[in-house]
Design a protein around this motif. Structure first.
Motif, PDB file in Angstrom:
ATOM      1  N   ARG A 243       2.040  -2.925  -0.758  1.00  0.00           N
ATOM      2  CA  ARG A 243       1.316  -3.851   0.115  1.00  0.00           C
ATOM      3  C   ARG A 243       1.726  -3.713   1.580  1.00  0.00           C
ATOM      4  O   ARG A 243       1.238  -4.433   2.440  1.00  0.00           O
ATOM      5  CB  ARG A 243       1.562  -5.290  -0.346  1.00  0.00           C
ATOM      6  CG  ARG A 243       1.096  -5.569  -1.766  1.00  0.00           C
ATOM      7  CD  ARG A 243       1.399  -7.009  -2.160  1.00  0.00           C
ATOM      8  NE  ARG A 243       1.025  -7.284  -3.526  1.00  0.00           N
ATOM      9  CZ  ARG A 243       1.800  -7.045  -4.575  1.00  0.00           C
ATOM     10  NH1 ARG A 243       3.002  -6.514  -4.392  1.00  0.00           N
ATOM     11  NH2 ARG A 243       1.402  -7.315  -5.798  1.00  0.00           N
ATOM     12  N   GLY A 244       2.679  -2.808   1.850  1.00  0.00           N
ATOM     13  CA  GLY A 244       3.128  -2.603   3.216  1.00  0.00           C
ATOM     14  C   GLY A 244       4.325  -3.438   3.611  1.00  0.00           C
ATOM     15  O   GLY A 244       4.792  -3.345   4.763  1.00  0.00           O
ATOM     16  N   ASN A 245       4.838  -4.252   2.691  1.00  0.00           N
ATOM     17  CA  ASN A 245       6.017  -5.046   2.988  1.00  0.00           C
ATOM     18  C   ASN A 245       7.237  -4.152   3.100  1.00  0.00           C
ATOM     19  O   ASN A 245       7.428  -3.235   2.295  1.00  0.00           O
ATOM     20  CB  ASN A 245       6.255  -6.099   1.896  1.00  0.00           C
ATOM     21  CG  ASN A 245       5.091  -7.058   1.772  1.00  0.00           C
ATOM     22  OD1 ASN A 245       4.589  -7.563   2.776  1.00  0.00           O
ATOM     23  ND2 ASN A 245       4.638  -7.310   0.546  1.00  0.00           N
ATOM     24  N   VAL A 246       8.084  -4.394   4.088  1.00  0.00           N
ATOM     25  CA  VAL A 246       9.267  -3.574   4.340  1.00  0.00           C
ATOM     26  C   VAL A 246      10.518  -4.320   3.900  1.00  0.00           C
ATOM     27  O   VAL A 246      10.678  -5.508   4.193  1.00  0.00           O
ATOM     28  CB  VAL A 246       9.375  -3.181   5.826  1.00  0.00           C
ATOM     29  CG1 VAL A 246      10.662  -2.405   6.087  1.00  0.00           C
ATOM     30  CG2 VAL A 246       8.158  -2.354   6.234  1.00  0.00           C
ATOM     31  N   LEU A 247      11.385  -3.621   3.192  1.00  0.00           N
ATOM     32  CA  LEU A 247      12.650  -4.169   2.711  1.00  0.00           C
ATOM     33  C   LEU A 247      13.780  -3.305   3.243  1.00  0.00           C
ATOM     34  O   LEU A 247      13.703  -2.070   3.187  1.00  0.00           O
ATOM     35  CB  LEU A 247      12.667  -4.178   1.179  1.00  0.00           C
ATOM     36  CG  LEU A 247      13.928  -4.680   0.489  1.00  0.00           C
ATOM     37  CD1 LEU A 247      14.013  -6.203   0.629  1.00  0.00           C
ATOM     38  CD2 LEU A 247      13.897  -4.306  -0.989  1.00  0.00           C
ATOM     39  N   SER A 248      14.821  -3.914   3.751  1.00  0.00           N
ATOM     40  CA  SER A 248      15.991  -3.171   4.232  1.00  0.00           C
ATOM     41  C   SER A 248      17.122  -3.297   3.220  1.00  0.00           C
ATOM     42  O   SER A 248      17.395  -4.388   2.714  1.00  0.00           O
ATOM     43  CB  SER A 248      16.454  -3.719   5.591  1.00  0.00           C
ATOM     44  OG  SER A 248      15.465  -3.511   6.575  1.00  0.00           O
TER      45      SER A 248
ATOM     46  N   SER B  35       8.629   2.805  -2.064  1.00  0.00           N
ATOM     47  CA  SER B  35       8.824   4.167  -1.542  1.00  0.00           C
ATOM     48  C   SER B  35       9.692   4.064  -0.295  1.00  0.00           C
ATOM     49  O   SER B  35       9.773   2.998   0.324  1.00  0.00           O
ATOM     50  CB  SER B  35       7.484   4.809  -1.195  1.00  0.00           C
ATOM     51  OG  SER B  35       6.804   4.059  -0.209  1.00  0.00           O
ATOM     52  N   PRO B  36      10.387   5.145   0.064  1.00  0.00           N
ATOM     53  CA  PRO B  36      11.210   5.095   1.278  1.00  0.00           C
ATOM     54  C   PRO B  36      10.374   4.764   2.502  1.00  0.00           C
ATOM     55  O   PRO B  36       9.242   5.236   2.651  1.00  0.00           O
ATOM     56  CB  PRO B  36      11.797   6.511   1.363  1.00  0.00           C
ATOM     57  CG  PRO B  36      11.763   7.015  -0.046  1.00  0.00           C
ATOM     58  CD  PRO B  36      10.531   6.427  -0.651  1.00  0.00           C
ATOM     59  N   GLY B  37      10.924   3.945   3.393  1.00  0.00           N
ATOM     60  CA  GLY B  37      10.231   3.584   4.619  1.00  0.00           C
ATOM     61  C   GLY B  37      10.392   4.634   5.699  1.00  0.00           C
ATOM     62  O   GLY B  37      10.992   5.697   5.478  1.00  0.00           O
ATOM     63  N   ASN B  38       9.879   4.357   6.857  1.00  0.00           N
ATOM     64  CA  ASN B  38       9.952   5.307   7.970  1.00  0.00           C
ATOM     65  C   ASN B  38      11.334   5.367   8.595  1.00  0.00           C
ATOM     66  O   ASN B  38      11.734   6.397   9.133  1.00  0.00           O
ATOM     67  CB  ASN B  38       8.924   4.931   9.040  1.00  0.00           C
ATOM     68  CG  ASN B  38       7.494   5.063   8.536  1.00  0.00           C
ATOM     69  OD1 ASN B  38       7.210   5.937   7.724  1.00  0.00           O
ATOM     70  ND2 ASN B  38       6.613   4.193   9.006  1.00  0.00           N
TER      71      ASN B  38
END
Length: 366
Positions: free
Chosen positions: A213-218, A201-204
């Motif tokens: 799982r809360g992992n962030v991808l750029s 899903s889109p991040g902040n």
């Protein structure tokens, strides 16, 4: 029979097929908001490669020998007056109306606006963004997501690509694990990072994406190949929400009639006749609906024929191209499915994306 009016709403795969099938037996009017046929099968490559930009567009001008094509937007079906009401105010009388408005696809497999020029501009924007990207994220590991990832990799050998899929295997909706493994092997052999069991899903922050799982991808560019939405909002707004199921598909019986309406049919991605929303299923429905419409229009004759019943397509060949020179083909066989490799996939679909076939369907030579 030529005294009967058939209005087909929607000029996609199912709509053009049923219109062409009925052209010799009724006054056919095909209504579509686009000024050309959009060969969606070629659109993923067109959104990546400039030399393919114009390929998906095929004019309607040779489709019908006797009928006509009206460029416009259908607002509602007036079942009392038996007319289709257009946004211009024009009213098209019908003896039979066919709903073939299809489904809306994520970009780049989308016809944006109402003209070829508008969509060409969108294709060019996608091509430029892909050409300048450092990291491209593709969300969705079905046939479209796999195909798009492969197209981007072949066009941009140097770019970082991540394919994130919520399922535990690619192509899991096909039910053929071997096909998913082969697709994953091809992508990983071509340096595409495949993340399974990864709902995104889109991040902040702009350009960031977060999994479950809360992992962030750029990533500086993303495409979402996560399904389609039936184009039926106009029916709901036009007072026919009772024709739709919970998912927004038109409910049809086994003759492909809208339930309770003898003179209203629905074909292709827009109906609930099958879960497989693929071109072969749409074409098969169009052929059966054309037969049943001819039967309906000739119902007063001495030699009345019985309507044919549609058998939902649960297993059909599925071809997933990996660019123009590779791919896989899933072929149902008794008790299982065979997965064929490069040669069949390239000959049938990958090289031309079935463009010559569709040009012939529209009355043009390949």
């Amino acid at each position: 029979m030529h005294d009967s009016d058939v209005v087909v709403i929607g000029g996609g795969y199912a709509g053009v097929r049923v219109a062409r099938r009925l052209d010799a037996t009724a006054r056919v009017t095909l209504v579509d908001r686009k000024d050309v046929f959009f060969h969606r099968i070629a659109s993923l490559r067109a959104g990546v490669r400039p030399e393919w930009s114009v390929t998906p567009f095929i004019p309607y001008d040779r489709l019908l020998a006797h009928g006509r094509v009206v460029v416009g937007k259908a607002l509602r079906i007036d079942t009392g007056a038996r007319e289709v009401v257009l946004a211009t105010g024009e009213r098209l009388p019908y003896d039979v109306v066919v709903i073939a408005t299809g489904a809306d696809y994520p970009e780049p497999a989308r016809f944006t606006g109402t003209t070829t020029e508008e969509t060409l501009k969108t294709f060019a924007e996608h091509q430029q963004k892909i050409a300048g990207a450092d990291h491209v994220l593709v969300v969705g590991g079905g046939p479209s997501g796999v195909e798009l990832s492969a197209e981007i990799r072949l066009a941009r050998p140097d770019v970082r690509i991540t394919l994130a899929h919520s399922g535990t295997e690619l192509l899991h909706n096909t039910g053929v694990e071997r096909a998913g493994r082969r697709a994953r092997a091809w992508l990983e052999d071509h340096d595409v990072e495949v993340r399974l069991d990864s709902f995104m899903s889109p991040g902040n922050d702009f350009g960031t994406y977060r999994d479950a799982r809360g992992n962030v991808l750029s990533a500086d560019l993303s495409f979402w190949a996560t399904g389609t939405t039936p184009n039926t909002l106009w029916l709901r707004l036009g007072g026919h929400g009772d024709w739709l199921n919970a998912a927004g598909h038109v409910r049809v019986d086994r003759t492909l009639r809208v339930e309770g309406r003898r003179d209203v049919f629905a074909v292709g991605d827009v109906n609930d006749a099958t879960e497989l929303k693929i071109t072969p299923a749409a074409l098969a429905q169009a052929d059966l609906a054309a037969w049943n419409i001819r039967t309906h229009l000739n119902s007063a004759g001495r030699h009345r024929r019985e309507p044919r019943l549609y058998r939902p397509v649960h297993r059909t060949p599925i071809i997933v191209p990996f660019g123009a020179g590779d791919g896989l083909t899933i072929v149902p066989v008794p008790g299982t499915s065979a997965v064929l490799g490069t040669r069949t996939s390239v000959l049938v679909k990958a090289k031309t994306l079935m463009t010559p076939y569709m040009r012939r369907q529209l009355g043009y030579t390949a």
